[in-house]
Design an enzyme around this catalytic site. Structure first.
Site, short mmCIF file in Angstrom:
data_model
loop_
_atom_site.label_atom_id
_atom_site.label_comp_id
_atom_site.label_asym_id
_atom_site.label_seq_id
_atom_site.Cartn_x
_atom_site.Cartn_y
_atom_site.Cartn_z
N CYS A 65 37.09 -41.74 9.81
CA CYS A 65 37.20 -40.32 10.16
C CYS A 65 37.05 -40.21 11.68
O CYS A 65 36.67 -41.18 12.35
CB CYS A 65 36.12 -39.52 9.46
SG CYS A 65 34.47 -40.03 9.97
N CYS B 270 28.54 -36.85 15.95
CA CYS B 270 29.84 -36.23 15.66
C CYS B 270 29.76 -34.72 15.97
O CYS B 270 28.79 -34.07 15.59
CB CYS B 270 30.20 -36.45 14.19
SG CYS B 270 31.70 -35.58 13.73
N HIS C 7 19.19 -38.71 3.63
CA HIS C 7 20.33 -39.12 4.47
C HIS C 7 20.00 -38.85 5.94
O HIS C 7 19.45 -37.80 6.28
CB HIS C 7 21.58 -38.33 4.06
CG HIS C 7 22.84 -38.90 4.62
ND1 HIS C 7 23.22 -38.71 5.93
CD2 HIS C 7 23.80 -39.67 4.06
CE1 HIS C 7 24.37 -39.34 6.14
NE2 HIS C 7 24.74 -39.93 5.01
N GLU D 71 21.75 -37.92 8.36
CA GLU D 71 22.33 -36.68 8.92
C GLU D 71 21.41 -35.49 8.65
O GLU D 71 21.16 -34.66 9.53
CB GLU D 71 23.72 -36.43 8.34
CG GLU D 71 24.37 -35.19 8.94
CD GLU D 71 25.65 -34.79 8.23
OE1 GLU D 71 26.47 -35.66 7.92
OE2 GLU D 71 25.81 -33.58 7.99
N THR E 127 27.47 -32.18 6.25
CA THR E 127 28.93 -32.11 6.47
C THR E 127 29.75 -32.68 5.32
O THR E 127 30.92 -32.34 5.18
CB THR E 127 29.31 -32.88 7.76
OG1 THR E 127 28.84 -34.23 7.62
CG2 THR E 127 28.71 -32.24 8.99
N SER F 281 28.44 -47.57 1.00
CA SER F 281 29.04 -46.36 1.55
C SER F 281 29.14 -45.29 0.46
O SER F 281 29.88 -45.42 -0.51
CB SER F 281 30.44 -46.69 2.09
OG SER F 281 31.22 -45.53 2.17
N SER G 202 34.39 -44.84 6.35
CA SER G 202 33.73 -45.84 7.20
C SER G 202 34.45 -47.19 7.16
O SER G 202 33.91 -48.19 7.63
CB SER G 202 32.28 -46.00 6.74
OG SER G 202 32.21 -46.10 5.34
S1 SF4 Z 1 31.16 -34.97 10.13
FE1 SF4 Z 1 30.89 -37.02 9.33
S2 SF4 Z 1 32.69 -37.32 7.98
FE2 SF4 Z 1 33.15 -35.58 9.34
S3 SF4 Z 1 34.27 -36.46 11.09
FE3 SF4 Z 1 32.08 -36.34 11.61
S4 SF4 Z 1 31.26 -38.36 11.08
FE4 SF4 Z 1 33.20 -38.14 10.01
#
Ligand code: SF4
Length: 283
Positions: A12, A95, A123, A125, A163, A221, A267
């Site tokens: 991604c 990101c 997680h 994130e 996300t 993953s 990934s």
């Molecule tokens: S939020 Fe996560 S899945 Fe979406 S582009 Fe960013 S890293 Fe990739």
């Protein structure tokens, strides 16, 4: 053997951006550190480690003067503080979609909303987003509708999503929370990359007359695991492998098959997808 590739497969935007930054940094310095694996793909991590990537368990393990790259999942604010105190050089590759979720959680907690994060509390994130809220006692994580129904009444609730959540779940959780407060602020911070790969996997098996799908991605993953579930739920035979070497152990899976679909998680690097695809085409 004929192969058909899913329309969206592999890296991604956010993962590619972080991996490109690691490679770029390693052209200028012999070592670059990340806290935790930069990507859930052992082959790509091994490739980057051979170039000079070093993976630390925590900020404490990073030597002073090192160069640190913050991975796409992001980190809590206090980790940035600890790195600054160590005097290390930091390049933030969180990101932008994750950053948006962090910023919303931070801003809404400043505005005294009770923040509810929809996602997996283990997680990285979610830990990072949690670490951007300003009132630790006024934030909670819910994994699903059942946990959302346990949230007690609050005046104002802000709902922020991991996300990679599914939009249907966000909508259901929003519905549950809406009757528990006088004001609900819903932030749709879901990134399209995950949904695109899931839709592409569905489209691959529904519209291409294939005999099975080879799914490429790290066994740890989570997003690749979700693709496996989707493909299997369509009644299609799926072979989940990490690299082309595993094809040799699964020769019998290909018996009687002529047309193979190929899917890959967010990934999975492109070079690995190419290797597997070429190996299958030569069967
Ligand atoms: S939020 Fe996560 S899945 Fe979406 S582009 Fe960013 S890293 Fe990739």
């Amino acid at each position: 053997m004929k192969t058909v590739m899913a329309e969206h497969a592999g890296f991604c935007f956010g993962v590619k951006r972080a991996v490109d930054a690691i490679e770029r940094a390693l052209t200028k310095t012999p070592e670059v550190w990340t806290i935790g694996l930069p990507i859930h793909n052992p082959q790509e991590v091994a490739r980057l480690e051979a170039l000079g990537l070093r993976v630390a368990e925590s900020a404490e393990d990073i030597p002073g003067g090192a160069r640190v790259l913050i991975r796409a999942h992001g980190e809590p604010l206090e980790v940035f503080g600890r790195l600054k105190a160590k005097g290390v050089e930091v390049e933030d590759m969180t990101c932008p979609f994750v950053k948006k979720a962090q910023d919303m959680a931070e801003e809404l907690s400043r505005q005294n909303y009770h923040v509810v994060l929809l996602g997996d509390k283990n997680h990285p994130e979610i830990k990072g987003i949690l670490g951007h809220t300003v009132k630790p006692g006024d934030v909670e994580v819910v994994a699903d509708e059942q946990e959302a129904s346990q949230v007690t009444r609050h005046g104002r609730i802000a709902l922020v999503s991991q996300t990679t959540q599914r939009e249907e779940r966000l909508a259901k959780v929003a519905g549950i929370l809406s009757v528990k407060c006088s004001e609900l602020h819903v932030c749709n911070t879901i990134c399209k990359a995950t949904a695109e790969r899931q839709e592409a996997a569905r489209d691959l098996v529904r519209n291409n007359d294939i005999d099975g799908v080879v799914l490429i991605g790290g066994k740890q993953s989570a997003n690749t695991g979700k693709l496996r579930d989707i493909i299997a739920s369509e009644g299609v035979n799926v072979l989940w492998i990490e690299d082309e070497k595993e094809l040799a152990d699964n020769q019998e899976w290909f018996t009687g098959k002529n047309r193979i679909g190929i899917a890959a998680g967010a990934s999975t690097p492109g070079w690995l997808i190419d290797k597997v695809t070429k190996a299958i085409a030569h069967k």
